[in-house]
Motif scaffolding. Structure first.
Motif, PDB file in Angstrom:
ATOM      1  N   MET A   1       0.889  -1.153   0.011  1.00  0.00           N
ATOM      2  CA  MET A   1       0.166  -0.019  -0.033  1.00  0.00           C
ATOM      3  C   MET A   1       0.893   1.145   0.091  1.00  0.00           C
ATOM      4  SD  MET A   1      -2.664   1.478   2.916  1.00  0.00           S
ATOM      5  CE  MET A   1      -4.167   0.440   2.356  1.00  0.00           C
ATOM      6  N   SER A   2       0.574   2.111  -1.051  1.00  0.00           N
ATOM      7  CA  SER A   2       1.613   3.262  -1.103  1.00  0.00           C
ATOM      8  C   SER A   2       0.887   4.251  -0.124  1.00  0.00           C
ATOM      9  CB  SER A   2       1.485   3.955  -2.460  1.00  0.00           C
ATOM     10  OG  SER A   2       0.191   4.427  -2.644  1.00  0.00           O
ATOM     11  N   LEU A   3       1.758   5.547   0.060  1.00  0.00           N
ATOM     12  CA  LEU A   3       1.411   6.422   0.956  1.00  0.00           C
ATOM     13  C   LEU A   3       0.136   7.244   0.529  1.00  0.00           C
ATOM     14  CD1 LEU A   3       2.250   7.795   3.459  1.00  0.00           C
ATOM     15  CD2 LEU A   3       3.454   9.355   2.200  1.00  0.00           C
ATOM     16  N   GLU A   4       0.017   7.353  -0.942  1.00  0.00           N
ATOM     17  CA  GLU A   4      -1.088   7.777  -1.487  1.00  0.00           C
ATOM     18  C   GLU A   4      -2.501   7.081  -1.193  1.00  0.00           C
ATOM     19  OE1 GLU A   4      -2.830   8.913  -6.018  1.00  0.00           O
ATOM     20  OE2 GLU A   4      -0.856   8.632  -5.587  1.00  0.00           O
ATOM     21  N   HIS A   5      -2.347   5.784  -1.414  1.00  0.00           N
ATOM     22  CA  HIS A   5      -3.452   4.752  -0.891  1.00  0.00           C
ATOM     23  C   HIS A   5      -3.958   5.016   0.464  1.00  0.00           C
ATOM     24  CE1 HIS A   5      -2.571   2.767  -4.747  1.00  0.00           C
ATOM     25  NE2 HIS A   5      -3.734   2.920  -4.839  1.00  0.00           N
ATOM     26  N   LEU A   6      -3.110   5.115   1.516  1.00  0.00           N
ATOM     27  CA  LEU A   6      -3.345   5.227   2.802  1.00  0.00           C
ATOM     28  C   LEU A   6      -4.050   6.565   3.102  1.00  0.00           C
ATOM     29  CD1 LEU A   6      -3.017   4.262   5.844  1.00  0.00           C
ATOM     30  CD2 LEU A   6      -0.662   5.591   5.782  1.00  0.00           C
ATOM     31  N   PHE A   7      -3.485   7.787   2.213  1.00  0.00           N
ATOM     32  CA  PHE A   7      -4.283   9.081   2.612  1.00  0.00           C
ATOM     33  C   PHE A   7      -5.697   8.792   2.098  1.00  0.00           C
ATOM     34  CE2 PHE A   7       0.031  10.995   2.936  1.00  0.00           C
ATOM     35  CZ  PHE A   7      -0.234  11.331   4.109  1.00  0.00           C
ATOM     36  N   ILE A   8      -5.727   8.343   0.915  1.00  0.00           N
ATOM     37  CA  ILE A   8      -7.188   8.193   0.430  1.00  0.00           C
ATOM     38  C   ILE A   8      -7.843   7.427   1.168  1.00  0.00           C
ATOM     39  CG2 ILE A   8      -8.475   6.944  -1.496  1.00  0.00           C
ATOM     40  CD1 ILE A   8      -6.158   7.953  -3.371  1.00  0.00           C
ATOM     41  N   TRP A   9      -7.612   6.174   1.642  1.00  0.00           N
ATOM     42  CA  TRP A   9      -8.306   5.406   2.742  1.00  0.00           C
ATOM     43  C   TRP A   9      -8.892   6.271   4.012  1.00  0.00           C
ATOM     44  CZ3 TRP A   9      -6.823   3.452   7.492  1.00  0.00           C
ATOM     45  CH2 TRP A   9      -7.696   2.425   7.965  1.00  0.00           C
ATOM     46  N   LEU A  10      -7.734   6.942   4.424  1.00  0.00           N
ATOM     47  CA  LEU A  10      -7.951   7.889   5.750  1.00  0.00           C
ATOM     48  C   LEU A  10      -9.074   8.845   5.285  1.00  0.00           C
ATOM     49  CD1 LEU A  10      -4.609   8.195   7.163  1.00  0.00           C
ATOM     50  CD2 LEU A  10      -6.464   6.850   8.182  1.00  0.00           C
ATOM     51  N   ALA A  11      -8.916   9.319   4.120  1.00  0.00           N
ATOM     52  CA  ALA A  11      -9.950  10.477   3.833  1.00  0.00           C
ATOM     53  C   ALA A  11     -11.307   9.909   3.603  1.00  0.00           C
ATOM     54  CB  ALA A  11      -9.532  11.197   2.380  1.00  0.00           C
ATOM     55  N   ILE A  12     -11.542   8.745   3.126  1.00  0.00           N
ATOM     56  CA  ILE A  12     -12.726   7.986   2.893  1.00  0.00           C
ATOM     57  C   ILE A  12     -13.350   7.654   4.105  1.00  0.00           C
ATOM     58  CG2 ILE A  12     -13.833   5.814   2.110  1.00  0.00           C
ATOM     59  CD1 ILE A  12     -11.908   6.205  -0.503  1.00  0.00           C
ATOM     60  N   GLY A  13     -12.607   7.183   5.213  1.00  0.00           N
ATOM     61  CA  GLY A  13     -12.877   6.878   6.560  1.00  0.00           C
ATOM     62  C   GLY A  13     -13.319   8.209   7.239  1.00  0.00           C
ATOM     63  N   ALA A  14     -12.602   9.302   7.200  1.00  0.00           N
ATOM     64  CA  ALA A  14     -13.116  10.392   7.920  1.00  0.00           C
ATOM     65  C   ALA A  14     -14.302  10.999   7.296  1.00  0.00           C
ATOM     66  CB  ALA A  14     -11.995  11.434   7.663  1.00  0.00           C
ATOM     67  N   LEU A  15     -14.759  10.928   5.900  1.00  0.00           N
ATOM     68  CA  LEU A  15     -15.844  11.432   5.240  1.00  0.00           C
ATOM     69  C   LEU A  15     -16.942  10.495   5.813  1.00  0.00           C
ATOM     70  CD1 LEU A  15     -17.395  12.994   3.362  1.00  0.00           C
ATOM     71  CD2 LEU A  15     -16.684  11.514   1.483  1.00  0.00           C
ATOM     72  N   ALA A  16     -16.781   9.118   5.944  1.00  0.00           N
ATOM     73  CA  ALA A  16     -17.573   8.124   6.166  1.00  0.00           C
ATOM     74  C   ALA A  16     -18.147   8.530   7.591  1.00  0.00           C
ATOM     75  CB  ALA A  16     -17.069   6.995   6.160  1.00  0.00           C
ATOM     76  N   GLY A  17     -16.966   8.718   8.615  1.00  0.00           N
ATOM     77  CA  GLY A  17     -17.364   8.761   9.880  1.00  0.00           C
ATOM     78  C   GLY A  17     -18.237  10.316  10.113  1.00  0.00           C
ATOM     79  N   TRP A  18     -17.897  11.183   9.437  1.00  0.00           N
ATOM     80  CA  TRP A  18     -18.581  12.584   9.741  1.00  0.00           C
ATOM     81  C   TRP A  18     -20.230  12.187   9.222  1.00  0.00           C
ATOM     82  CZ3 TRP A  18     -20.493  15.766   5.376  1.00  0.00           C
ATOM     83  CH2 TRP A  18     -20.937  16.978   5.877  1.00  0.00           C
ATOM     84  N   LEU A  19     -20.357  11.575   8.121  1.00  0.00           N
ATOM     85  CA  LEU A  19     -21.684  11.285   7.484  1.00  0.00           C
ATOM     86  C   LEU A  19     -22.392  10.397   8.479  1.00  0.00           C
ATOM     87  CD1 LEU A  19     -20.964  10.929   3.582  1.00  0.00           C
ATOM     88  CD2 LEU A  19     -22.085  12.847   4.799  1.00  0.00           C
ATOM     89  N   ALA A  20     -21.661   9.443   8.999  1.00  0.00           N
ATOM     90  CA  ALA A  20     -22.322   8.558  10.082  1.00  0.00           C
ATOM     91  C   ALA A  20     -22.771   9.498  11.232  1.00  0.00           C
ATOM     92  CB  ALA A  20     -21.480   7.352  10.222  1.00  0.00           C
ATOM     93  N   GLY A  21     -21.933  10.426  11.429  1.00  0.00           N
ATOM     94  CA  GLY A  21     -22.292  11.188  12.988  1.00  0.00           C
ATOM     95  C   GLY A  21     -23.422  11.868  12.762  1.00  0.00           C
ATOM     96  N   LEU A  22     -23.783  12.373  11.483  1.00  0.00           N
ATOM     97  CA  LEU A  22     -24.803  13.014  10.757  1.00  0.00           C
ATOM     98  C   LEU A  22     -25.964  12.226  11.102  1.00  0.00           C
ATOM     99  CD1 LEU A  22     -23.432  15.339   8.167  1.00  0.00           C
ATOM    100  CD2 LEU A  22     -24.045  16.097  10.692  1.00  0.00           C
ATOM    101  N   ILE A  23     -25.908  10.996  10.420  1.00  0.00           N
ATOM    102  CA  ILE A  23     -27.090  10.031  10.427  1.00  0.00           C
ATOM    103  C   ILE A  23     -27.515   9.504  11.476  1.00  0.00           C
ATOM    104  CG2 ILE A  23     -27.628   7.683   9.320  1.00  0.00           C
ATOM    105  CD1 ILE A  23     -25.953   8.478   7.013  1.00  0.00           C
ATOM    106  N   VAL A  24     -26.741   9.136  12.305  1.00  0.00           N
ATOM    107  CA  VAL A  24     -26.905   8.505  13.560  1.00  0.00           C
ATOM    108  C   VAL A  24     -27.015   9.529  14.834  1.00  0.00           C
ATOM    109  CG1 VAL A  24     -26.164   6.945  15.369  1.00  0.00           C
ATOM    110  CG2 VAL A  24     -25.637   6.462  12.946  1.00  0.00           C
TER     111      VAL A  24
END
Length: 86
Positions: free
Chosen positions: A1-24
């Motif tokens: 896993m490259s550093l770029e993939h790690l940052f993309i994965w973290l960004a997706i998780g952060a976005l998902a967490g923010w959206l989930a916090g709004l939903i729940v």
């Protein structure tokens, strides 16, 4: 896993967490914890999707949807346990 993939994965998780916090709704943990839960929840969503044989495509939107579903499930379970422990 490259550093770029790690940052993309973290960004997706952060976005998902923010959206989930709004939903729940309910007694929240705050933005930072919701984002961290989103990052872990993206693992949960990916695992559940593969277990159930669900594929939303390999694009960014599909990955975010799977991560949000996992984060919502994880936030719901955490908040349920938190309320039972009170």
């Amino acid at each position: 896993m490259s550093l770029e993939h790690l940052f993309i994965w973290l960004a997706i998780g952060a976005l998902a967490g923010w959206l989930a916090g709004l939903i729940v709704s309910g007694s929240g943990f705050g933005l930072l914890i919701d984002i961290l839960v989103g990052i872990v929840g993206s693992f949960v969503g990916g695992w559940l999707a593969s277990l159930l044989g669900i594929s939303l495509g390999g694009g960014f939107i599909g990955e975010v949807i799977v991560a949000v579903i996992g984060a919502v499930i994880l936030l719901f379970v955490i908040r349920l346990i938190r309320n039972v422990m009170k």
